[in-house]
Write an enzyme that holds these catalytic residues in place. Structure first.
Site, mmCIF file in Angstrom:
data_model
loop_
_atom_site.group_PDB
_atom_site.id
_atom_site.type_symbol
_atom_site.label_atom_id
_atom_site.label_comp_id
_atom_site.label_asym_id
_atom_site.label_seq_id
_atom_site.Cartn_x
_atom_site.Cartn_y
_atom_site.Cartn_z
ATOM 1 N N SER A 135 42.599 45.907 34.124
ATOM 2 C CA SER A 135 42.721 46.166 35.561
ATOM 3 C C SER A 135 43.362 47.510 35.862
ATOM 4 C CB SER A 135 43.519 45.048 36.236
ATOM 5 O OG SER A 135 44.765 44.852 35.586
ATOM 6 N N ASP A 357 53.724 42.494 43.026
ATOM 7 C CA ASP A 357 52.979 43.179 41.978
ATOM 8 C C ASP A 357 53.675 44.494 41.642
ATOM 9 O OD1 ASP A 357 51.208 44.385 40.273
ATOM 10 O OD2 ASP A 357 49.464 44.257 41.583
ATOM 11 N N HIS A 360 50.437 46.965 38.926
ATOM 12 C CA HIS A 360 49.366 47.852 39.379
ATOM 13 C C HIS A 360 49.934 48.871 40.355
ATOM 14 C CE1 HIS A 360 47.381 44.030 38.131
ATOM 15 N NE2 HIS A 360 46.607 44.899 37.505
#
Length: 380
Positions: A135, A357, A360
């Site tokens: 990702s 998060d 990311h």
């Protein structure tokens, strides 16, 4: 007096000419053209390739990755509302503070060229760029898509989002950006015992990595995942042994070594320039930057200076060691330290997937700098 005036006029011109010639020599790059065929599994995009970079992470005496973050009012490169390619998990449009968008990376040893999407498309007309990994590869792929799109907002595109292979083609230029999702790079196969992470094989899907003009590989994020559902496998095959688990750094080293062998055996360096994205850090543990009770949540500015208090990452050392053992020149996009300094650049609670998060990165944001450094490396 005449000779004196002549000298005062001519000598500066000679110095200017010498310096100009030196700058031209520093920025020059040899091109070598080769034929290659299209693969049936991919969208058509033919053309010629360039000679692989000779440096591991430095070119022409310039270390792009040693420096510091500085405030820059000209950033960001684009507005998230104007880019149709951003997944909700990276879209931080609801984040109330915007200063995190206003930083540029400044190298200590050279000037980093500002990204120019039109120049990129013209230079790589008819070429194919592929990001291979997890990702974080998705993060970087979508970033590059947005950066180019902002330069040619009216250009017709073909966008295909699938698993494992996605693509975006800028039709007028014949440039295609591919994403191939494979978080471990090595294979996960279905066997009688269940899903097996095989540290010694790369077979599934790797044929589509061949004959690209630019390859950007990445892996590490998933090697830390624990639990059958999160990690995506039930057993590890390490040589002839089938085991439940093992030291993850050791497993990463073995898997990355298998990847390196695949690159050495399958990549034509007269056609393809190969990069490794480097290790992207997380910011869940505030003690790494001397704020023990904090995470990335609520962070509004980068760390100052050029070193990270928490030190280097062991996985980054493995990457450097494996790359140095290869016969294929692979350029390391050494993004780890500059990304460690950006505790403020994660989606935190503002991404579309909920939760916090700190793995990311917001778009626009830090991955745009990764791509600017890729752009700089390709220009050298």
């Amino acid at each position: 007096m005449g000779f004196k005036h002549f000298s005062l006029f001519v000598i500066p011109l000679l110095i200017f000419a010498i310096l100009s010639r030196a700058n031209q020599a520093l920025g020059s790059d040899q091109n070598r053209h080769v034929r290659h065929r299209n693969r049936a599994a991919l969208a058509a995009a033919g053309g010629v390739g360039k000679v692989a970079l000779k440096g591991r992470k430095q070119t022409s005496g310039c270390n792009l990755f040693q420096g510091r973050w500085v405030f820059d009012a000209s950033y960001p490169f684009y507005d998230s509302s104007m880019c149709p390619f951003i997944d909700s998990e990276f879209n931080c449009f609801s984040r109330p503070d915007k200063q995190f968008l206003k930083y540029s990376w400044q190298s200590d040893s050279c000037i980093i060229p500002r990204f120019d999407g039109v120049a990129f498309l013209n230079k790589w007309r008819g070429k194919r760029v592929m990001f291979v990994g997890d990702s974080l590869s998705l993060n970087m792929w979508e970033s590059l898509a947005c950066m180019i799109h902002s330069s040619v907002p009216d250009s017709k595109t073909t966008f295909i989002k699938r698993t494992p292979l996605s693509s975006l083609t800028f039709q007028e230029y014949g440039v295609t950006l591919y994403l191939y999702r494979t978080p471990y790079l090595v294979d996960i196969s279905k066997e009688d015992v269940g899903r097996v992470l095989n540290l010694g094989t790369i077979e599934g899907g790797a044929d589509v990595w061949k004959n690209m003009d630019i390859l950007v590989f990445n892996s590490w994020h998933w090697w830390l995942h624990k639990g059958a559902q999160s990690q995506g496998w039930d057993f590890i095959r390490n040589g002839s042994s089938l085991i439940r688990d093992m030291d993850r750094l050791d497993a990463f080293n073995k898997g990355l070594t298998t990847w390196a062998q695949w690159v050495d055996q399958n990549v034509n360096i007269s056609q393809t320039r190969v990069f490794f994205q480097g290790i992207s850090p997380t910011h869940y543990m505030g003690q790494e930057w001397n704020e023990p009770r904090k995470t990335c949540n609520g962070q509004m500015q980068p760390l100052t200076g050029s070193t990270y208090p928490g030190g280097s990452l062991p996985a980054a050392s493995i990457v450097s060691r494996v790359l140095s053992s290869m016969k294929t020149p692979v350029y390391l996009l050494d993004i780890t330290t500059l990304s460690q300094l950006r505790k403020d650049a994660h989606p935190s609670t503002y991404g579309g997937d909920g939760g916090t998060d700190c793995s990311h990165w917001c778009l626009p944001g830090l991955p745009d700098t990764w791509n600017q450094l890729l752009y700089a490396a390709l220009s050298m």
